[in-house]
Design a protein around this motif. Structure first.
Motif, mmCIF file in Angstrom:
data_model
loop_
_atom_site.group_PDB
_atom_site.id
_atom_site.type_symbol
_atom_site.label_atom_id
_atom_site.label_comp_id
_atom_site.label_asym_id
_atom_site.label_seq_id
_atom_site.Cartn_x
_atom_site.Cartn_y
_atom_site.Cartn_z
ATOM 1 N N ILE A 142 -5.383 -3.734 6.939
ATOM 2 C CA ILE A 142 -5.119 -4.204 5.580
ATOM 3 C C ILE A 142 -5.401 -5.701 5.566
ATOM 4 O O ILE A 142 -4.801 -6.471 6.304
ATOM 5 C CB ILE A 142 -3.652 -3.946 5.154
ATOM 6 C CG1 ILE A 142 -3.296 -2.472 5.295
ATOM 7 C CG2 ILE A 142 -3.416 -4.459 3.740
ATOM 8 C CD1 ILE A 142 -4.055 -1.543 4.406
ATOM 9 N N PHE B 278 -5.469 -2.972 -2.928
ATOM 10 C CA PHE B 278 -5.541 -3.679 -1.653
ATOM 11 C C PHE B 278 -6.974 -3.667 -1.144
ATOM 12 O O PHE B 278 -7.790 -2.841 -1.542
ATOM 13 C CB PHE B 278 -4.605 -3.042 -0.631
ATOM 14 C CG PHE B 278 -4.929 -1.608 -0.288
ATOM 15 C CD1 PHE B 278 -5.715 -1.304 0.825
ATOM 16 C CD2 PHE B 278 -4.463 -0.567 -1.070
ATOM 17 C CE1 PHE B 278 -6.019 0.014 1.135
ATOM 18 C CE2 PHE B 278 -4.759 0.752 -0.767
ATOM 19 C CZ PHE B 278 -5.542 1.047 0.345
ATOM 20 N N ALA C 78 -9.084 -3.411 2.450
ATOM 21 C CA ALA C 78 -8.906 -2.986 3.837
ATOM 22 C C ALA C 78 -10.261 -2.719 4.467
ATOM 23 O O ALA C 78 -11.244 -2.476 3.773
ATOM 24 C CB ALA C 78 -8.056 -1.720 3.898
ATOM 25 N N THR D 31 -3.325 -7.612 -0.098
ATOM 26 C CA THR D 31 -2.651 -6.693 -1.012
ATOM 27 C C THR D 31 -2.378 -7.405 -2.328
ATOM 28 O O THR D 31 -2.274 -8.631 -2.372
ATOM 29 C CB THR D 31 -1.308 -6.182 -0.434
ATOM 30 O OG1 THR D 31 -0.460 -7.299 -0.193
ATOM 31 C CG2 THR D 31 -1.521 -5.388 0.834
ATOM 32 N N ASP E 70 -1.605 -0.978 9.573
ATOM 33 C CA ASP E 70 -1.436 -2.292 8.948
ATOM 34 C C ASP E 70 -2.481 -3.313 9.386
ATOM 35 O O ASP E 70 -2.821 -4.215 8.624
ATOM 36 C CB ASP E 70 -0.042 -2.857 9.253
ATOM 37 C CG ASP E 70 1.051 -2.125 8.504
ATOM 38 O OD1 ASP E 70 0.755 -1.528 7.449
ATOM 39 O OD2 ASP E 70 2.210 -2.152 8.967
ATOM 40 N N VAL F 177 0.869 -1.168 0.000
ATOM 41 C CA VAL F 177 0.000 0.000 0.000
ATOM 42 C C VAL F 177 0.910 1.224 0.000
ATOM 43 O O VAL F 177 1.839 1.300 0.812
ATOM 44 C CB VAL F 177 -0.908 0.008 1.245
ATOM 45 C CG1 VAL F 177 -1.797 1.234 1.253
ATOM 46 C CG2 VAL F 177 -1.741 -1.266 1.299
#
Length: 150
Positions: A38, A46, A48, A41, A35, A23
């Motif tokens: 997330i 990505f 999230a 990815t 993080d 990202v």
């Protein structure tokens, strides 16, 4: 008032593809995203868990092409149709694995699979397409226009 209860899993498709599967740091900072939120990815973006405010910020961000709901954490489908229909012929880009392992995991007949480097091409049933998009080793899926993607 906080918008934290409105967390939704969102696919963020980036303007510029990145094969490092990261990202962009400036987007992480602008969204105030850590993080732990997330979920997946890939080279085109990505997935999230984003708040309403983060989704609004991402939608206006210059590095973002588009946002899509992604509650199933599926590998992005990059064809022009928003929801691919099976059976059909598809190509998948795999990441950090042997495409044959992915084909075996989703129950593909080896005689129906073409592997070229990191690319897997096959005619898929609806169940196989969904399984392919659920596999974390798959970066993205698209319509197969020809048998050899590269």
């Amino acid at each position: 008032m906080t918008d934290e209860p409105d967390l939704r899993e969102t696919l963020v498709v980036l303007q510029h593809r990145s094969f490092d599967r990261q990202v962009p740091p400036e987007l992480m900072a602008d969204l105030r995203l850590d993080d732990s939120r997330i979920l997946r990815t890939g080279s085109i973006g990505f997935t999230a868990s984003l708040t309403r405010t983060q989704r609004a910020t991402a939608a206006r961000h210059p590095t973002v092409e588009r946002l899509e709901p992604d509650p199933d954490r599926l590998a992005p489908f990059i064809g022009i149709a928003p929801d691919p229909q099976a059976p059909g012929r598809y190509v998948a880009k795999t990441a950090d694995c042997d495409p044959h392992d992915v084909a075996n995991a989703i129950g593909l007949d080896p005689s129906n699979v073409t592997v070229t480097g990191i690319w897997l091409t096959a005619t898929l049933t609806t169940e196989q397409l969904r399984a392919l998009r659920h596999d974390r080793r798959v970066d993205f899926v698209d319509f197969a226009i020809m048998d050899n993607p590269a």
